[in-house]
Design an enzyme around this catalytic site. Structure first.
Site, PDB file in Angstrom:
ATOM      1  CG  ASP A  77      -3.931  -5.362  -4.378  1.00  0.00           C
ATOM      2  OD1 ASP A  77      -5.024  -4.854  -4.063  1.00  0.00           O
ATOM      3  OD2 ASP A  77      -3.151  -5.856  -3.537  1.00  0.00           O
ATOM      4  CG  HIS A  97      -2.009  -0.984   1.198  1.00  0.00           C
ATOM      5  ND1 HIS A  97      -1.842  -2.270   1.633  1.00  0.00           N
ATOM      6  CD2 HIS A  97      -3.293  -0.899   0.763  1.00  0.00           C
ATOM      7  CE1 HIS A  97      -2.976  -2.941   1.488  1.00  0.00           C
ATOM      8  NE2 HIS A  97      -3.873  -2.132   0.965  1.00  0.00           N
TER       9      HIS A  97
END
Length: 485
Positions: free
Chosen positions: A226, A152
């Site tokens: 993702d 992230h």
């Protein structure tokens, strides 16, 4: 705006409540010419994102369970709940083998360190979802378990050989693909053994997505990236460029693009140049449309909000949750078979709960079986308070200590305070002692002199059901079958 003008293919929901999500889903579906594919991260059920829904055990807890049929039933029940709420894709199970105790992002979301155990349980979870009519999505291909960086926020690097990747990271994905896995989510990782391109996430690599996943591993299902707004991609590629690379790598669905208009413009430009064939674009679109039809969107019906809370919280769903927790309880140490405690007339028992300093489900359940004097102390209490507790416990011949109010994250030291660890290393107790850890099993590595305890039980999480069922297990009211995953 994005639905009306750019005809996005689907939406992912992240937080809120089920009724609110149902209302929004109906509104968005009504405005879309082609029904939208609705997705959610529901690794431990809808409660991962939504209030008023069932919070199933985390995957590390599931990894301890020896009866895989329970994992299938959990997947099926979660699938029914997704279906009831108008969700078609669950981004679960996590098929990463968590072989790095310092992993900051996967960790307790993994089924454990054993590739075969991860593969079998991931498959059962996926089968349950699939049989309930939900597209199960194994993630994060080719394996996010041995990283010490969170994708992230940056691009993790995995420096393993092809042989190692093949036997560990890739194993669960291959196992599931051979058994008909419907979807995969590609991770943002740098894996030099697969692609040496600098700062190119595996999710954007044709060598990883097309050559390895689609060609070598013969995967024919949907490939999701993702989220493309994650720093593992976005810090290296501008919106539009990242989506173009993801498409050209072989992904079917570009999740959370940074800029939808720029992404469409970039792909259209390459089609006009002849770098992408229209037939390839059509094939990807056709695959998505087939998936929508399989999920029932060719006969779309709005989500009914009447009795929604009731339908998502059926008694049978809660009963299965209790079964899962009961089957996960793990006796790690049992010196001279002191557990379960029998011949209770021989024991003078004290229970010490280290957590928020208040009465809890664990201590109250212990008292249902015999006389137990309960003590409670805050994990943030000072040394003087812990020393005072030591003195009061010395008059008992049996001590049960429970570690509560914990965190699943290594970065937070599992929520176990320094004072608690100092006390656990030397509780100053001469009798029989049982330590119950309601925490991530990796937390055991922090506890010095852990071998000094006669009994050691790991219960993975500190929910009320975990507390109650572990207390029952101490007295033999339920069988214990869990194994550290």
């Amino acid at each position: 705006y994005f639905i009306n003008k750019y005809r996005v293919g689907g939406l992912i929901f992240f937080q809120g409540g089920p009724v609110c999500q149902a209302i929004l889903t109906n509104r968005f579906q009504e405005r879309s010419r082609v029904p939208l594919l609705i997705a959610m991260d529901g690794e431990w059920g809808l409660a991962m994102r939504l209030d008023s829904t069932i919070n199933y055990p985390k995957q590390m807890t599931l990894g301890a369970i020896q009866n895989d049929a329970l994992i299938y039933q959990m997947g099926y029940d979660i699938g029914l709940q997704c279906k009831r709420l108008g969700i078609h894709v669950n981004f679960a199970p996590v098929a990463d083998v968590n072989n790095n105790p310092s992993n900051p992002v996967i960790h307790f979301r993994s089924l454990g360190e054993d590739p075969l155990n991860v593969a079998r349980k991931s498959q059962k979870y996926a089968e349950g979802l699939y049989d309930a009519g939900i597209i199960a999505t194994a993630k994060h291909f080719p394996g996010h378990g041995d990283t010490d960086t969170d994708s992230h926020y940056s691009l993790p690097v995995i420096n393993h050989s092809l042989a190692r990747l093949d036997t560990v990271e890739l194993f669960p994905f291959r196992y599931m693909i051979e058994r008909g896995l419907p979807a995969v989510m590609a991770a943002h990782l740098s894996i030099p053994a697969l692609d040496t391109s600098e700062n190119l996430a595996s999710s954007l690599s044709p060598l990883v997505i097309d050559s390895l996943l689609k060609q070598k591993m013969k995967f024919r299902g949907l490939v999701f990236t993702d989220a493309l707004n994650m720093k593992g991609v976005s810090q290296y590629y501008k919106p539009g460029d990242a989506e173009l690379k993801a498409f050209m790598a072989g992904n079917d669905i570009l999740l959370m693009p940074g800029d939808v208009p720029k992404a469409i413009a970039a792909i259209r430009k390459e089609i006009k140049k002849g770098n992408i064939s229209e037939s390839e674009l059509d094939a990807r679109c056709r695959k998505v449309l087939f998936a929508k039809a399989w999920a029932g969107l060719n006969h779309y019906q709005p989500v009914k909000t009447d009795s929604l809370y009731r339908d998502l919280n059926l008694p049978a769903y809660h009963a299965l949750k209790r079964q899962l927790i009961a089957n996960s309880v793990t006796v790690v140490k049992n010196k001279q078979q002191i557990l379960p405690l029998f011949h209770l007339e021989n024991y003078s028992i004290a229970s010490l709960s280290i957590g928020n300093g208040k009465p809890d489900e664990f201590s109250s359940t212990l008292c249902l079986y015999t006389t137990v004097d309960n003590y409670f102390i805050s994990k943030d209490a000072g040394k003087d308070e812990f020393d005072s507790i030591k003195a009061r416990l010395s008059r008992y011949n049996t001590l049960i200590i429970s570690i509560q109010e914990t965190s699943p994250w290594a970065s937070k030291k599992y929520g176990i305070s320094k004072q608690t660890l100092e006390f656990l290393a030397d509780p100053g107790f001469a009798g029989l002692s049982v330590l119950c850890v309601f925490a991530n099993p990796y937390s055991l590595s922090q506890i010095r002199n852990i071998d000094s305890y006669d009994g050691l039980i790991v219960s993975y999480e500190d929910g009320n059901e975990n507390l109650e069922l572990t207390a029952q297990a101490i007295f033999g009211a339920i069988p214990v079958s869990g194994k550290l995953p």
